[in-house]
Write an enzyme that holds these catalytic residues in place. Structure first.
Site, PDB file in Angstrom:
ATOM      1  N   CYS A  62       0.950  -1.232  -0.095  1.00  0.00           N
ATOM      2  CA  CYS A  62       0.074   0.187   0.081  1.00  0.00           C
ATOM      3  C   CYS A  62       0.698   1.478  -0.020  1.00  0.00           C
ATOM      4  O   CYS A  62       0.741   2.425  -0.879  1.00  0.00           O
ATOM      5  CB  CYS A  62      -0.864   0.059   1.201  1.00  0.00           C
ATOM      6  SG  CYS A  62      -0.087  -0.535   2.800  1.00  0.00           S
ATOM      7  N   ASN A  63       1.752   1.332   0.946  1.00  0.00           N
ATOM      8  CA  ASN A  63       2.536   2.595   1.001  1.00  0.00           C
ATOM      9  C   ASN A  63       3.684   2.786  -0.174  1.00  0.00           C
ATOM     10  O   ASN A  63       3.585   3.823  -0.758  1.00  0.00           O
ATOM     11  CB  ASN A  63       3.753   2.656   2.182  1.00  0.00           C
ATOM     12  CG  ASN A  63       3.010   2.633   3.570  1.00  0.00           C
ATOM     13  OD1 ASN A  63       2.284   3.875   3.574  1.00  0.00           O
ATOM     14  ND2 ASN A  63       2.823   1.967   4.290  1.00  0.00           N
ATOM     15  N   ARG A  93      -0.696   2.976   9.782  1.00  0.00           N
ATOM     16  CA  ARG A  93      -1.673   2.790  10.615  1.00  0.00           C
ATOM     17  C   ARG A  93      -1.355   1.467  11.506  1.00  0.00           C
ATOM     18  O   ARG A  93      -0.487   0.484  10.780  1.00  0.00           O
ATOM     19  CB  ARG A  93      -3.176   2.451   9.889  1.00  0.00           C
ATOM     20  CG  ARG A  93      -3.010   1.264   8.849  1.00  0.00           C
ATOM     21  CD  ARG A  93      -3.148   0.170   9.366  1.00  0.00           C
ATOM     22  NE  ARG A  93      -2.985  -1.141   8.421  1.00  0.00           N
ATOM     23  CZ  ARG A  93      -1.787  -1.825   8.105  1.00  0.00           C
ATOM     24  NH1 ARG A  93      -0.733  -1.740   8.787  1.00  0.00           N
ATOM     25  NH2 ARG A  93      -2.113  -2.927   7.363  1.00  0.00           N
ATOM     26  N   HIS A 146      10.351   0.946   2.434  1.00  0.00           N
ATOM     27  CA  HIS A 146       9.380   1.506   1.627  1.00  0.00           C
ATOM     28  C   HIS A 146      10.246   2.130   0.546  1.00  0.00           C
ATOM     29  O   HIS A 146       9.785   1.796  -0.723  1.00  0.00           O
ATOM     30  CB  HIS A 146       8.414   2.501   1.991  1.00  0.00           C
ATOM     31  CG  HIS A 146       7.618   1.886   3.362  1.00  0.00           C
ATOM     32  ND1 HIS A 146       7.850   2.239   4.647  1.00  0.00           N
ATOM     33  CD2 HIS A 146       6.729   1.206   3.311  1.00  0.00           C
ATOM     34  CE1 HIS A 146       7.314   1.623   5.485  1.00  0.00           C
ATOM     35  NE2 HIS A 146       6.455   0.861   4.646  1.00  0.00           N
ATOM     36  N   GLY A 147      11.171   2.855   0.897  1.00  0.00           N
ATOM     37  CA  GLY A 147      12.155   3.385  -0.216  1.00  0.00           C
ATOM     38  C   GLY A 147      12.628   2.522  -1.195  1.00  0.00           C
ATOM     39  O   GLY A 147      12.344   2.417  -2.574  1.00  0.00           O
ATOM     40  N   HIS A 165      -2.856   5.321   6.441  1.00  0.00           N
ATOM     41  CA  HIS A 165      -1.661   5.619   6.501  1.00  0.00           C
ATOM     42  C   HIS A 165      -1.511   7.280   6.263  1.00  0.00           C
ATOM     43  O   HIS A 165      -2.113   7.613   5.383  1.00  0.00           O
ATOM     44  CB  HIS A 165      -0.487   4.889   5.706  1.00  0.00           C
ATOM     45  CG  HIS A 165      -0.603   3.604   5.803  1.00  0.00           C
ATOM     46  ND1 HIS A 165      -0.070   2.832   6.857  1.00  0.00           N
ATOM     47  CD2 HIS A 165      -0.619   2.474   4.795  1.00  0.00           C
ATOM     48  CE1 HIS A 165      -0.066   1.710   6.617  1.00  0.00           C
ATOM     49  NE2 HIS A 165      -0.606   1.373   5.258  1.00  0.00           N
ATOM     50  N   GLN A 208      -5.054   1.733   3.112  1.00  0.00           N
ATOM     51  CA  GLN A 208      -4.284   0.571   3.071  1.00  0.00           C
ATOM     52  C   GLN A 208      -4.924  -0.590   2.720  1.00  0.00           C
ATOM     53  O   GLN A 208      -4.602  -1.543   1.862  1.00  0.00           O
ATOM     54  CB  GLN A 208      -3.469   0.176   4.458  1.00  0.00           C
ATOM     55  CG  GLN A 208      -4.459  -0.311   5.476  1.00  0.00           C
ATOM     56  CD  GLN A 208      -5.239   0.814   6.260  1.00  0.00           C
ATOM     57  OE1 GLN A 208      -4.971   1.804   6.050  1.00  0.00           O
ATOM     58  NE2 GLN A 208      -6.075   0.253   7.257  1.00  0.00           N
TER      59      GLN A 208
HETATM   60  P1  NAD Z   1      -5.241 -11.032   6.004  1.00  0.00           P
HETATM   61  O1  NAD Z   1      -4.608 -11.666   6.876  1.00  0.00           O
HETATM   62  O2  NAD Z   1      -6.206  -9.960   6.045  1.00  0.00           O
HETATM   63  O3  NAD Z   1      -5.754 -12.143   4.917  1.00  0.00           O
HETATM   64  C1  NAD Z   1      -5.133 -13.088   4.295  1.00  0.00           C
HETATM   65  C2  NAD Z   1      -5.745 -14.344   4.250  1.00  0.00           C
HETATM   66  O4  NAD Z   1      -5.246 -15.394   3.671  1.00  0.00           O
HETATM   67  C3  NAD Z   1      -6.598 -14.798   5.344  1.00  0.00           C
HETATM   68  O5  NAD Z   1      -8.049 -14.795   5.288  1.00  0.00           O
HETATM   69  C4  NAD Z   1      -5.865 -16.244   5.811  1.00  0.00           C
HETATM   70  O6  NAD Z   1      -6.770 -17.040   6.553  1.00  0.00           O
HETATM   71  C5  NAD Z   1      -5.698 -16.771   4.440  1.00  0.00           C
HETATM   72  N1  NAD Z   1      -4.600 -17.611   4.332  1.00  0.00           N
HETATM   73  C6  NAD Z   1      -3.505 -17.735   5.074  1.00  0.00           C
HETATM   74  N2  NAD Z   1      -2.794 -18.992   4.723  1.00  0.00           N
HETATM   75  C7  NAD Z   1      -3.381 -19.228   3.561  1.00  0.00           C
HETATM   76  C8  NAD Z   1      -3.322 -20.423   2.743  1.00  0.00           C
HETATM   77  N3  NAD Z   1      -2.160 -21.049   2.775  1.00  0.00           N
HETATM   78  N4  NAD Z   1      -4.125 -20.793   1.658  1.00  0.00           N
HETATM   79  C9  NAD Z   1      -5.415 -19.809   1.564  1.00  0.00           C
HETATM   80  N5  NAD Z   1      -5.748 -18.931   2.158  1.00  0.00           N
HETATM   81  C10 NAD Z   1      -4.615 -18.577   3.272  1.00  0.00           C
HETATM   82  O7  NAD Z   1      -3.860 -10.458   4.988  1.00  0.00           O
HETATM   83  P2  NAD Z   1      -4.000  -9.067   4.205  1.00  0.00           P
HETATM   84  O8  NAD Z   1      -3.961  -7.846   4.753  1.00  0.00           O
HETATM   85  O9  NAD Z   1      -5.122  -9.525   3.150  1.00  0.00           O
HETATM   86  O10 NAD Z   1      -2.661  -9.303   3.194  1.00  0.00           O
HETATM   87  C11 NAD Z   1      -2.388 -10.347   2.296  1.00  0.00           C
HETATM   88  C12 NAD Z   1      -1.149  -9.601   1.510  1.00  0.00           C
HETATM   89  O11 NAD Z   1      -1.463  -8.287   1.129  1.00  0.00           O
HETATM   90  C13 NAD Z   1       0.145  -9.581   2.166  1.00  0.00           C
HETATM   91  O12 NAD Z   1       1.254  -9.803   1.313  1.00  0.00           O
HETATM   92  C14 NAD Z   1       0.031  -8.104   2.640  1.00  0.00           C
HETATM   93  O13 NAD Z   1       1.394  -7.719   3.017  1.00  0.00           O
HETATM   94  C15 NAD Z   1      -0.553  -7.413   1.652  1.00  0.00           C
HETATM   95  N6  NAD Z   1      -1.115  -6.132   1.686  1.00  0.00           N
HETATM   96  C16 NAD Z   1      -1.847  -5.988   2.838  1.00  0.00           C
HETATM   97  C17 NAD Z   1      -2.436  -4.722   2.908  1.00  0.00           C
HETATM   98  C18 NAD Z   1      -3.120  -4.115   4.235  1.00  0.00           C
HETATM   99  O14 NAD Z   1      -2.986  -2.971   4.607  1.00  0.00           O
HETATM  100  N7  NAD Z   1      -3.790  -5.087   4.823  1.00  0.00           N
HETATM  101  C19 NAD Z   1      -2.090  -3.613   2.013  1.00  0.00           C
HETATM  102  C20 NAD Z   1      -1.340  -3.870   1.008  1.00  0.00           C
HETATM  103  C21 NAD Z   1      -0.956  -5.103   0.289  1.00  0.00           C
END
Ligand code: NAD
Length: 348
Positions: free
Chosen positions: A141-142, A170, A196-197, A222, A304
């Site tokens: 996101c960032n 956040r 992030h950078g 954020h 985010q």
């Molecule tokens: P989350 O924890 O909300 O969701 C992940 C989901 O995957 C959960 O429902 C979990 O039960 C499931 N899961 C775990 N292992 C699994 C598997 N082996 N098979 C199938 N499902 C499985 O996480 P999120 O916040 O959605 O983050 C997901 C990705 O996106 C990460 O790489 C994160 O860094 C990235 N991301 C998150 C955000 C944010 O702010 N939440 C923003 C941008 C990017």
């Protein structure tokens, strides 16, 4: 051609990307992989989304009365591409265990190390780099917000000497009841630069950028405080015009419209009827845009939970090579209800 997509990981990002895929007419959601038959599985079924799970969990779903359309392997055999939105690091494991052995293309998220993909992706910055690739990582996101902001100026022909960004992250997403801080400011990380950078450099290798980050007790957004130094002088008018014209960047005015905090910006998204109250655009605070000779200072809010959603949709088209950059960005924005008025969709 309709691209058949499966989503592995139906959490914060996965469920939003699923909804976004269902709004497209050139991409079909074949199903999502869920691990447990919880309330989110029930909601998915209500929305008409087919659920898939691991072989050893099918019985659990059946016992809970939740219909499963097959195993993960079944899903993989029915799709052109997978969007992996599992927690940090799980995507890389899935790549080795599930996708590579079956030759399934995959889009990963920013919590994975950059080497999970052949390229790290941001639609404005480097759409073309992802065309025809098998494995692509949509940056976090960032990083997405910083990459969009920097791209806005590069696409308009400005030459950037350096970027310095200070990030108040956040503490948790709204539904993450076990995360914090709830009464602290955390050095996140204490070292400089924060990741992030360098992550921006995975999509825009040439930009000189240093970032620092802390985590604060909020779940809303954020906040970035950004300083961009250009090679030559710029005016505030030019900078505002660049931001106004660039897709996926919105200006929020504090003095005129009374946007005085991030909560009010998210309230606007809710009032506008945005799905889930999400805001997929960078929220630049117009009053903060200040120019001293060749330096710009500004603040931007980053929702985010949703900012990476349009990027995932564009990444599908890039990987499958079904559409050019600007056509894809325009189509995504149109179908997701992102503000398009005054935006330039041909900044080639
Ligand atoms: P989350 O924890 O909300 O969701 C992940 C989901 O995957 C959960 O429902 C979990 O039960 C499931 N899961 C775990 N292992 C699994 C598997 N082996 N098979 C199938 N499902 C499985 O996480 P999120 O916040 O959605 O983050 C997901 C990705 O996106 C990460 O790489 C994160 O860094 C990235 N991301 C998150 C955000 C944010 O702010 N939440 C923003 C941008 C990017």
């Amino acid at each position: 051609m309709t691209v058949k997509v499966g989503i592995v990981g139906y959490g914060t990002i996965g469920k939003r990307v699923a909804d976004a895929v269902m709004r497209m007419d050139d991409v079909e959601l074949v199903g999502v992989v869920k691990q447990s038959p919880d309330y989110e599985a029930q909601v998915a079924i209500k929305k008409g989304i087919r659920l898939y799970t691991y072989e050893d969990r099918i019985e659990k779903f059946e016992k809970a009365g939740i219909k499963v359309s097959g195993s993960v392997q079944d899903l993989l055999s029915r799709v052109d591409l997978v969007i992996d939105a599992t927690p940090d690091g799980v995507g890389a494991e899935n790549k080795a265990k599930l996708y590579e052995p079956r030759g399934v293309r995959a889009i990963f998220q920013g919590g994975e190390e950059s080497d999970v993909g052949e390229v790290s992706f941001n639609a404005l910055a480097n759409y073309e780099m992802a065309v025809g690739r098998r494995y692509v990582r949509v940056v976090s996101c960032n990083t997405t917000a910083l990459s969009r902001l920097i791209s806005a100026f590069l696409l308009h022909g400005y030459r950037i000497r350096r970027v310095r960004a200070y990030i108040a992250r956040r503490g948790a997403d709204p539904r993450e009841f076990k995360k914090g801080p709830i009464n602290d400011v955390v050095f996140n990380p204490a070292t400089v630069p924060s990741h992030h950078g360098p992550d921006v450099n995975t999509v825009i290798p040439t930009v000189n950028i240093v970032t620092m980050a802390i985590a604060v007790p909020t779940t809303i957004m954020h906040l970035h405080m950004v300083n961009i130094e250009f090679e030559g002088q710029v005016t505030r008018g030019e900078v505002v015009k660049v931001l106004e014209e660039t897709p996926r960047i919105l200006l929020f005015n504090a003095s005129r419209d009374k946007f005085e905090s991030l909560a009010q910006i998210i309230e606007w998204a809710r009032d506008m009827g945005r799905p889930r109250g999400d805001l997929m655009e960078n929220a630049v605070i117009e009053d903060s845009v200040t120019v001293y000779q060749n330096e710009v200072f500004l603040m931007q809010g980053v929702h985010q939970e949703s900012i990476v959603v349009p990027e995932n949709i564009d990444a599908i088209r890039a990987v499958m090579n079904t559409m050019g950059k600007w056509e894809s960005i325009r189509k995504t924005d149109e179908r997701l209800g992102i503000v398009m008025t005054g935006k330039n969709y041909n900044m080639a």
